[in-house]
Design an enzyme around this catalytic site. Structure first.
Site, PDB file in Angstrom:
ATOM      1  N   CYS A   1      -6.464 -23.159 -50.166  1.00 57.64           N
ATOM      2  CA  CYS A   1      -6.214 -21.686 -50.560  1.00 57.64           C
ATOM      3  C   CYS A   1      -6.185 -20.914 -49.297  1.00 57.64           C
ATOM      4  CB  CYS A   1      -6.621 -21.169 -51.682  1.00 57.64           C
ATOM      5  SG  CYS A   1      -5.674 -20.063 -53.104  1.00 57.64           S
TER       6      CYS A   1
ATOM      7  N   HIS B   1      -6.209 -26.036 -55.451  1.00 49.92           N
ATOM      8  CA  HIS B   1      -7.519 -26.523 -55.779  1.00 49.92           C
ATOM      9  C   HIS B   1      -7.835 -27.108 -56.713  1.00 49.92           C
ATOM     10  CE1 HIS B   1      -8.833 -22.481 -54.412  1.00 49.92           C
ATOM     11  NE2 HIS B   1      -7.925 -21.914 -55.607  1.00 49.92           N
TER      12      HIS B   1
END
Length: 491
Positions: A340, A437
């Site tokens: 991310c 994630h």
């Protein structure tokens, strides 16, 4: 409406999250339909939860703690389990999430005024979360002793008094001064709040519990409150995901293992529980590196985690000299994974033309991937099913991010998410980035990934380990607390 009981702490980080999760699992084992609830949370570790009644496929954000507590209850997480989530972006400001969606941004002082408007959302979610449940176990935030904030409180006694929920106070004996903290809370609370407390428990005790018998007598003398029990240091809690970045201060290098994974502790680190499945591997040592310390030269892998403030953390990354450490790591043939915000940092440039993250609108990236990121106002929040292109294996996880990343290295994507290419891989295959994630939570993928680094791994069923840890915590609480009394006082 379901019956409810609330745990509030004499301070932050007294162990409320784990205690609520353990009590939720204990109640579930008794056959109760139980749900967790936390009116207000502050954490950059967020999970994606369902938004009841929303027919689109996107989700909403809640704290990872309530996600874990939902697992303990055996139910799907809902945005109503954590109606207000604060995600710190600076030392004095945070993004405000209400019932899963971005509500806006607020500085700390402004938020104190805003809270009065948010109580309606809290009570709305409170009404929804109890539907069809036998019991709701509520977690407070911070401490009810913060009487300077009481007039606008929505997280502790402000909520408890409005919803008429009895409170069990939690004291942390490991930090010292627990008698004073419990007795002092009793002393300074106004009578309206004090009468909500039905008793207390002591958490994180090490050694012979009988040595605290006189402490219990002293607290009873000062407060008149009953003690529900003394909980020992719960070793099983270390096998559960950690929510708050405060715990990072206690995570240090353990015994030497076959692979050392270095993780820089970014100032606005987010979703660092992405590393938990790697920590569970017997051959892997995960080291969180604090600011001011170099990335260890003997690390075989560096993972740059998520961030709530990519540009700010990228600037601090360089100030710490970690960019030089990372370049040296690459020259030694080391591997790098960015997740991310960490993925965005690995590119050539990060641009924020609308100033979404702050006044600094661009920063040069670390240059390990030939990509660039542009921040965009629309936020992606969703659970995803994906497929690893590196190892031809299924993945599951979630996305919570701003920004769009493009560039030549995206022609070598790391995964396919919902049919769309995601991430990038360097030409030599040793640097990769992804927006997903939960990457390492896929056991088969984690095993193959570690195998590619010369390490035997993947023998751990991580989700099953979390379930066993919850069972172990619940069993300990049943042994050391009067759970019958706690559940019996719910109303």
């Amino acid at each position: 409406m379901a019956k409810a009981i609330m745990l509030q702490g004499t301070g932050s980080d007294v162990g409320k999250t784990v205690l609520v999760a353990g009590l939720c699992r204990a109640a579930k084992k008794r056959g109760l339909k139980v749900r967790p609830f936390k009116p207000q949370n502050m954490s950059n570790n967020a999970a994606v939860a369902d938004i009841p009644g929303d027919n689109n496929k996107s989700g909403g954000e809640i704290g990872r703690a309530q996600w874990l507590q939902a697992i303990a209850c055996g139910v799907a997480p809902s945005v109503h389990m954590n109606p207000v989530l604060l995600k710190p972006q600076t030392d004095v400001g945070a993004q405000v999430i209400v019932q899963g969606k971005v509500f806006g941004e607020a500085r700390a002082r402004d938020y104190q005024v805003l809270k009065a408007r948010l109580m309606d959302a809290v009570l709305d979610s409170w009404g929804k979360i109890g539907e069809g449940a036998d019991l709701v176990i509520v977690e407070g935030a911070g401490s009810p002793a913060e009487i300077n904030l009481r007039s606008r409180d929505i997280a502790n006694m402000g909520f408890a008094t409005r919803a008429d929920v009895p409170v069990v106070l939690v004291g942390d004996i490991d930090r010292g001064g627990v008698i004073a903290s419990v007795a002092g809370t009793h002393l300074i609370l106004p009578e309206e709040d004090r009468r909500m407390i039905v008793g207390y428990l002591i958490n994180k005790f090490r050694g012979d519990v009988s040595l605290f018998d006189d402490g219990i007598k002293a607290i009873e003398k000062f407060t008149g409150w009953r003690c529900f029990g003394v909980v020992p240091w719960l070793k099983a809690a270390a096998r559960l995901p950690s929510e708050d970045s405060v715990v990072l201060e206690r995570l240090a290098s353990g015994e030497a293992r076959a692979l050392k994974v270095a993780v820089p502790m970014l100032g606005r680190i987010a979703n660092f529980d992405d590393l938990d499945p790697l920590k569970a591997e017997p051959q892997v040592e995960v080291v969180f590196v604090p600011p001011g310390k170099p990335l260890p030269a003997d690390a075989g892998l560096v993972v740059i985690p998520g961030s709530k403030s990519t540009i700010g953390d990228l600037i601090r990354f360089r100030e710490n000299g970690w960019d030089r450490d990372l370049a040296a790591h690459r020259r030694r043939g080391g591997h790098v994974v960015g997740i991310c915000g960490g993925y965005q940092m690995l590119g050539r440039m990060v641009r924020d033309p609308d100033g979404i993250e702050g006044s600094v609108t661009e920063a040069e990236g670390l240059g390990l991937l030939d990509v660039e990121t542009v921040m965009e106002p629309e936020k992606t929040v969703r659970n995803v099913s994906a497929h690893s292109l590196q190892f031809d294996l299924p993945l599951e996880g979630y996305e919570i991010h701003l920004g769009r990343t493009t560039g030549p290295d995206t022609m070598r994507p790391s995964a396919i998410i919902n049919g769309v290419a995601d991430g990038a891989i360097s030409a030599d295959g040793k640097v990769s980035g992804t927006y997903m994630h939960g990457l390492f939570g896929a056991d088969a993928f984690r095993g193959k990934f570690l195998e590619s680094l010369g390490i035997k791994g993947g023998g751990v069923d991580y989700r099953a380990e979390v379930e066993r840890a919850l069972d172990d915590v619940a069993a300990e609480l049943e042994s050391h607390l009067d759970c019958d009394a706690i559940f019996g006082l719910a109303r």
